[in-house]
Every structure is written in C-alpha cells, then in structure tokens.
Enzyme design. Structure first.
Site, short mmCIF file in Angstrom:
data_model
loop_
_atom_site.label_atom_id
_atom_site.label_comp_id
_atom_site.label_asym_id
_atom_site.label_seq_id
_atom_site.Cartn_x
_atom_site.Cartn_y
_atom_site.Cartn_z
CG HIS A 75 0.23 6.33 -0.68
ND1 HIS A 75 -0.74 7.12 -1.24
CD2 HIS A 75 -0.38 5.64 0.32
CE1 HIS A 75 -1.89 6.92 -0.60
NE2 HIS A 75 -1.70 6.03 0.35
CG HIS B 293 -1.83 1.14 1.37
ND1 HIS B 293 -3.17 1.07 1.05
CD2 HIS B 293 -1.63 2.41 1.77
CE1 HIS B 293 -3.73 2.25 1.24
NE2 HIS B 293 -2.82 3.09 1.69
CD GLU B 294 1.47 3.58 3.68
OE1 GLU B 294 1.64 4.62 3.01
OE2 GLU B 294 0.45 3.38 4.38
#
Lengths: 496, 496
Positions: free
Chosen positions: A264, A260-261
């Site tokens: 980003h 997820h990170e």
C-alpha cells in the site's frame, strides 16, 4: 494544447485545491496518530477535530467558487492532467453537493455511535444490542444511495470506494468465484501443509520484519514502521510513508502483514510528484490499492524464491530455523489453506468467499430483501454454503468486522477485487520481468518496484480505475489469473 | 448576570471559536508528530500543511464576522468567563488584524529559511553564513513591532509570549539579578558537589523515568511519553497529554527533563474542562507555563525528600546505586552549580544569567544599538561579564540556540521569569501545604497536584497573567524567593 486561458484557470483551480489536499493529508495524520500513538482518553477531542476537518473539506468541495473554476477550465477544453483534474474534481464535487449537510452529519453521528456499540456488542456476543445501531446505519445508507441516480442503489455505495465500478460488474466476477471456489478451497485445504508451530518470539519477529522491509526498499529517511491493533498504512504527505504491523507469539502474521502494508505504502510513495497537492495524487481506487498490497503479500511474500533469498538472514533473526522447519516446509506453512471463521485470519484462497458472503448480505440489506434482524441467520447459512463451516456464535460470525458498524457498505468487495487484480497484474509482471524470480532470490526488488511505478503507481488518479486496469493488463477485470492461482493450490502445487 | 442577549451572543461566539480551537489542537499534533515521529523526508509536505493551518486560523481571527460577534457580546456587558473570553479574543484578534498578511508571510518564509541556515551555520561554526538570515529576521521583527503602539518596540515582541508584561518590568527584575547573581553563581560553584559520574545505562534511565512519572501522576490512559532531540510537551486535546525526553549515557538529564515536561503537561491537563474549545483553555502565559515545569523539575525534582521517597525503586532501576553513590551525594550531584557555555546544560542558579545576556542583546538588536554583525563579540563580552567564562567559538556561543533563527525575539525572558515565578509559587505552596515534604517522601503527590490545580491550573486564561500571579502569591513578579534559593546554594546549603 494549453491555451493562455487554460493555463490560468488550471493554475487557479490547483491553487484552490492545494490547501484542501493539505487538509486531507492532515486528516490522514490524525487517523494514523489515533490508531498508533494517541492515548485512549484523547478520543473525544480528536473526534471533534476530525469533524472540523471533514466539514472544512466538505465546504471546500461544495463551494460555488470551485464550481466556477471547474466550469471555466472545462470551457477551455483542457487536455492531459488538466482534463483528468476536472474529471476527478467534478466527480467528487458533484457527489459532495448531492448529499445534504444534515445527512452527512447524521451519517457521521450514526457511524460514531455504531462503532462504540459494536465494540461492546462484539465483546458480549450480543447482536441484539447492536441491532438498532445497525438498522440506523442501513437506513441512512439507503437514504444516501437515494441521493444519486444509479441503476441499483448499491451502485452509489460501491462508487465511493471503487469509482466507475458497477454492482453488475462485481456480481459477474463473484458469480464465477461462487461456482468454483468452494470446491477449490476444500481440495486445497485437504492437500495443505500443516500450520507452522509456534511460539514465535516477538523479538525475533521484530528483527525479521526490519530485515524484510530493508529488503523490499523501506528506507528510514522516508518510511516509518509503527504498531497498531489492526495494521494499516497511511501517507500523510510526500516523503512520509507509514505502515503498521502487530505481533503475536502465536503466529507469523507480522511477516506477511508488513509486506501487505508496504505494498500500500509503495503505491502512494511512487505516485508522480507532479500530482502532489492535487486530488490526482492518490491511488486510483481501493481495489487497485489492495492489488498492490496483495501483490507484495501473496505473490512476492508467499513465494519460494523470495524466502530462499532471505533464508540465512531469517534464520539469524530467529537464532535457528523459524518454527523449527527448513525452507520448503516453512513456505508451505505460510501458504496453508483452511476454511476459517474469521476473514482477516483467512488465506488468499478462501478469502474471496468471505467477501462474496458480505457482498450478498450487503445488497440484500440495502434493497430491503433481508431485514437487519435476520442477518445472523443469513450469515450462518452463507458460511455453511460457501465455506462449509458452522458458526458457533455471532462474535465469530456477523459481529467480527468493524465496517458495518460505521456504515461502510460497499467497501468489502474491493478486498476481493484487489486479490483478483493482484493476480492479473502479477501475471503481466512475470511476462515482462522474466527474471523476477531470480531477482527476488538475489534480494533485488528494485526492478519490480520500478515496473510497478511505471505501469501502475506513477499515474495516481490520472486514469479512471477501469482504464488503468486495461492499460496494465490489456483487458478489464478478469478472475482468470486468480482462479489459475487457486486451482494450483487445489492441485497441491507448492507456492511458486 | 447573564441576560438573554449575552447568552445568545456568547453561545454564537463560542460556536465560532470552537473549530478554530480544533485547528489549534491539530497544529499542536502536527508539531508533536514532526519532532517525535515523522520521517525526515516528510518535512516539506508538512511545512505546507502547517502553513495552510496557520492561514485558516489567521483568517478566522481576522474575519469581520468575529469582530461583529465580539462587538455584540461586549455591548451586552458580559461578566465571568464571557468577559474573559471577549478580553482574550479581542486581544488576539486585534494583534492579528494589525499585521499585514504580506508581513505574516514574509516572517514565515524568513523563519523557515533562517532555521535551515542556522542548522548548517552552527554545524560549521560559521556565523558569517548565518548573518544575512539573522539580519532579515531582525529587520522583520522591527517591522512587526512597528505595527503596534508600544512604549518601546521590544514591548510588542514580549507581549506575544507574555501578555501584558512590559520590557520595563523585565528590566527591573533582571537588574536585581545582574547585581547579585554573578557573585552567587561563583560562590555556589565553588562549594558545589562534584558531578555524578557516568556512564548511566540508557535502559536503567528508561525504567527510572517510567517509575518517576508513575509517581508524579502520569497515567497511560491520558499521557504519552515520547523521545525527541529537544524535549518538549504538547497537549493536542483534552485527555491527550504528551511529553518527550531524551537519553544519553553521559548524564541523568532524562530524570529531571521528564519532570520538567510533566510540569508543563500537568498545567494543561488540569485546566477546567469548561474552557475546552475556547481560547481560555490554555496556560496563562509562557512564564507561568515555565513556572510549572520548573516547579516540578527544581523544587520537587531536585529535593532530598522526593528522592528519599523513590530511592529504593531508583536503585532497583539501576541495579544498584545510581552513579555509584548514596542518596545524599546523589541529590547533591543533581544540584551541582557550575558556569557553563550552553544554556540548556546549565543549572537553575546560573541559568537566569544566560537569559539576562540574551535579553540585553535582543533589545540592542531591536533598537538598532547593536549591529547584527557585532553580535558574536557582544556575546563573548556578556558571557565574560556575567558568567566569567571565555567563549571559544560561535558554535558554543551565539549560535547555540535555535530561537533567533526563526525570529523569536521576546521569548527568552519568559524562561528566567518562569524560574523566578516557580520560586514564588513554591514558597506559597510550602506555606499552604505544610506536609509537602512528608508527602513527597511518601510518594503522595496528589495534594500538590490538587493545590496547583486549584490555585493556578484550572483558571486557564480566565485571568490575565499578572492578575493570576497576584491571586496565587499575593503580590506581583518578585525576584525575592528566587534570590533566597540562590543565596542558599551560594552558602553551600544542601537542597531542601
């Protein structure tokens, strides 16, 4: 065509903005450091340093010199990046100028006091202790919204996180979710695989996270993995991409959280370097940012091909079958659907309903239809109606999230919109990259990274969010692909 | 007595300075992050951010508004901290105003280019490749020195690191060292214990460093231990004390290095909080700072009582005798004296001669008595005369230190002055804390910390460095106590 005048005034505008962008990168570093590195006792001094940076950036954006530079460049009828720059800076500068300095300061003070009160109130499960701080935040947010001419006050708040998006747009999409999702969640939960059984040794998870990130394209020359209580990503500058994760023996959250990170971080890392040190050199909006993290977490990181590709290495990290199960039940376990009390623990099928609830409550608080003191009851009612669960206490209910404690109303919707956009973008990616499954299985994620760079990342804020969404998907925000994903889960289809 | 006017103008001056101090703390954080955390590819963006911060601080110190505030407060005949504040800020502001902005920029650019060239030149052992960059740095430093009215140009450079100290003062002390130290080093080396035999497992060193720091008063609420290629300490703000160390299997350097950096950090941590966010809230000078690191490294950390107190825990960290020897030979090994090619590897007896050499060469470069191209030969001659060793190549000679590559002429002397001051201050501490040996042995370092806080640390920059030295020791800079220490080593006396 660039005229001499345009070139000159564009250069001067860029020179004016570059140091302000340096300060923005510095602010990102301060925030990374505070969450991942700084000793706890440094908080007070750090708060003053952050306030000084915020003031300098605010002064820069409200200075008459900037207004003049914008007028001058605009008069030269700029095109391309220069036009986008004027549009974006004028938007930010206008917003900054409309809010009186005293209100900015009051908001900052209330945010800091509110967050401190929330930490204690949540620990003590004591909503009453938090009530006056939350009332103050709601009051100031209404005052803030009043600084703008918006069709409804919530528009002004939402616009800070999702420029150009209207409350009515969100409402339309959330109405679709509200109609169909509660039944889909119940059906999906019923057919869901059992949860994976821990404990999962933290050392093994660390090895697995390193392995997964190496696979996705995380190189140590320009990426950094840290640890934080609440995982986040941060890009203080070009070539300085930071993500954090957290480890617990109880769950494999670290594996999906790091993807997820990474999503980003990859967005920021792949923005066109020509936009560096300008306000265009950032992700287009919070929802688009979240779409990139969700794409890697959900559509890559919960897929069978991806895990099939890393399975031998994963088993090596764990010194055997992770959780004691084979590949298919492992992936099914990662895809488990279940109604949960806590938003951040929820799966991507039930997640949007947590956001629908918060969106309803935020609007009602801002319009005044709901008194702050009645919030806990409204929360319980909403959780029962949307997710079919009883909330045993406020700690596991209305006090669970930090956002309202610092007055961030209008932020939550972007989380659900990000998941919806991720499904839209993934549908296009699958069309345009027919071999993506085979590539994931072969551990070759370069084609997907390159596709995302070309379609989404490199543009930064050149386009407004709505325009970027249309340019990638050929249409506007659309819950359809996400609902298809949710229906497949409800029908018990294994993750693709 | 504070008059109404003084109070008002003092308050306004402090309000003006506080955000500039916030920026200074932020700059310290950026530097910490760059050395200990940041991925390598972030360097270019970070450089721009640092330049922006430097420019903002410089603008703040040269603004007419500051000059007016200083005039106003001075006119009210301030006393106490207000008087010290005017003195210190006027000194900094006057220096900042005398240097043209173009020269500041040229120095910054040359420093950055020089450091990059030095890294490559040192690696390739190629002084000729570094020569033009060093020549540029020398030329700009002479130009910089020319901005001030000093008795000799080197005074202006030295004053940046050691306010109020004159080249003549340093020369007097170094003349004493030059006369006696070469023989003392030779004698001490001859009688020295053998070096401790590695390898020393890094895990054991990590445990030992944690144990030693817990003993000295490092608490995790407000201190942070990191790792860096070149250990340093940094205090970005109150309650945020950071030190770094490095580990190698070959040596136990980490044990003494962490005590050295702790000494620096403790100085900043114990400054009176009333001085926070003012330019008085820092250590008085580089030499006084170094005196505090050397006090903990040499006079605590190389002493028998200290190690006797931690011996059982140390053996536990190493799972047996560290280096395979008992307490006394262990401490004797830490105290080993030997002429070395590399300054940072040298012991505290031979160390000052490395500095005497650099001081001689720096002065000759700045006056023009020595051409930059003749520096390598002068270096070899100096090493032979002072330390009796032949320099086999420039990598182990004139290219070993980073300082000249970024134009930091005038910095080196403070290292030796710090060691000399540490000996002076330690002599007073032993008089005034007669039980300090027993306290170290009992692991109770609180009395020493409190004594240092009271005598040295809490004052920050309230006194000028010379005044602070007199207030602690009853006299000025004096090589006597250091020479006594060196003579004891030459006579083969074990560490006290």
């Amino acid at each position: 065509m660039a005229t001499g005048t345009e070139t000159d005034s564009a250069t001067r505008l860029r020179e004016y903005l570059a140091p302000l962008e340096d300060l923005r990168g510095i602010a990102a570093l301060l925030s990374y450091d505070q969450e991942a590195i700084m000793p706890a006792a440094g908080r007070a001094a750090r708060g003053r340093q952050e306030a000084t940076l915020t003031r300098l950036m605010h002064e820069g954006m409200t200075a008459p010199a900037l207004a003049e530079l914008l007028d001058e460049l605009e008069a030269s009828k700029p095109s391309g990046d220069d036009a986008a720059l004027v549009r974006e800076v004028r938007r930010e500068a206008d917003k900054a100028r409309r809010v009186p300095a005293e209100l900015v300061e009051a908001l900052t003070l209330a945010a800091s006091a509110g967050q401190e009160a929330w930490v204690k109130a949540r620990e003590a499960d004591d909503f009453a202790a938090f009530l006056p701080f939350l009332e103050r935040n709601v009051e100031l947010s209404r005052e803030y919204a009043g600084c703008f001419d918006a069709a409804e006050p919530y528009d002004a708040l939402l616009d800070d996180y999702e420029p150009g998006m209207l409350t009515a747009d969100v409402r339309a999409v959330f109405t679709e979710l509200r109609a169909e999702m509660p039944d889909l969640v119940a059906a999906a939960a019923e057919r869901s695989a059992p949860a994976l059984d821990g404990p999962f040794p933290v050392d093994a998870q660390r090895r697995a996270v390193d392995m997964l990130l190496a696979r996705t394209g995380f190189d140590e020359e320009s990426w950094l993995l840290g640890e934080a209580a609440h995982p986040f990503s941060s890009t203080p500058g070009r070539g300085d991409n930071r993500i954090t994760t957290r480890y617990s023996e109880e769950s494999l959250e670290s594996l999906l959280s790091c993807l997820h990170e990474f999503g980003h971080g990859l967005y920021e890392a792949q923005i066109d370097p020509a936009l560096d040190r300008t306000p265009l050199g950032h992700g287009a909006s919070m929802a688009l940012h979240e779409s990139q993290s969700r794409l890697w977490e959900v559509f890559v990181g919960m897929s069978l091909p991806f895990w099939r590709g890393v399975w031998p290495e994963l088993c090596e990290c764990f010194g055997g079958l992770p959780g004691g199960v084979e590949l298919e039940p492992f992936v099914a376990g990662l895809n488990r659907v279940a109604s949960t009390l806590i938003r951040v623990d929820s799966d991507p099928v039930s997640y949007p309903l947590h956001i629908v609830l918060r969106f309803d409550l935020e609007q009602a608080l801002i319009t005044g239809d709901l008194a702050v003191r009645d919030l806990p009851g409204a929360w319980r009612d909403g959780m029962r109606a949307l997710l079919g669960i009883e909330v045993p206490n406020d700690r596991l209910g209305v006090l669970q999230d930090v956002h309202w404690s610092f007055g961030a109303f209008g932020y939550f919707p972007t989380y659900a919109l990000g998941t919806i956009l991720a499904a839209q973008i993934w549908a296009v990616a699958r069309d345009e990259l027919p071999d993506v499954d085979a590539q994931m299985e072969a551990g070759d994620l370069a084609p997907l990274r390159a596709w995302l760079a070309e379609k989404v990342h490199r543009h930064g804020k050149r386009m407004e969010p709505g325009e970027l969404i249309r340019s990638v998907t050929g249409r506007g925000l659309d819950a359809g692909p996400y609902l298809t994903f949710a229906r497949e889960r409800a029908e018990g289809l294994a993750a693709q």
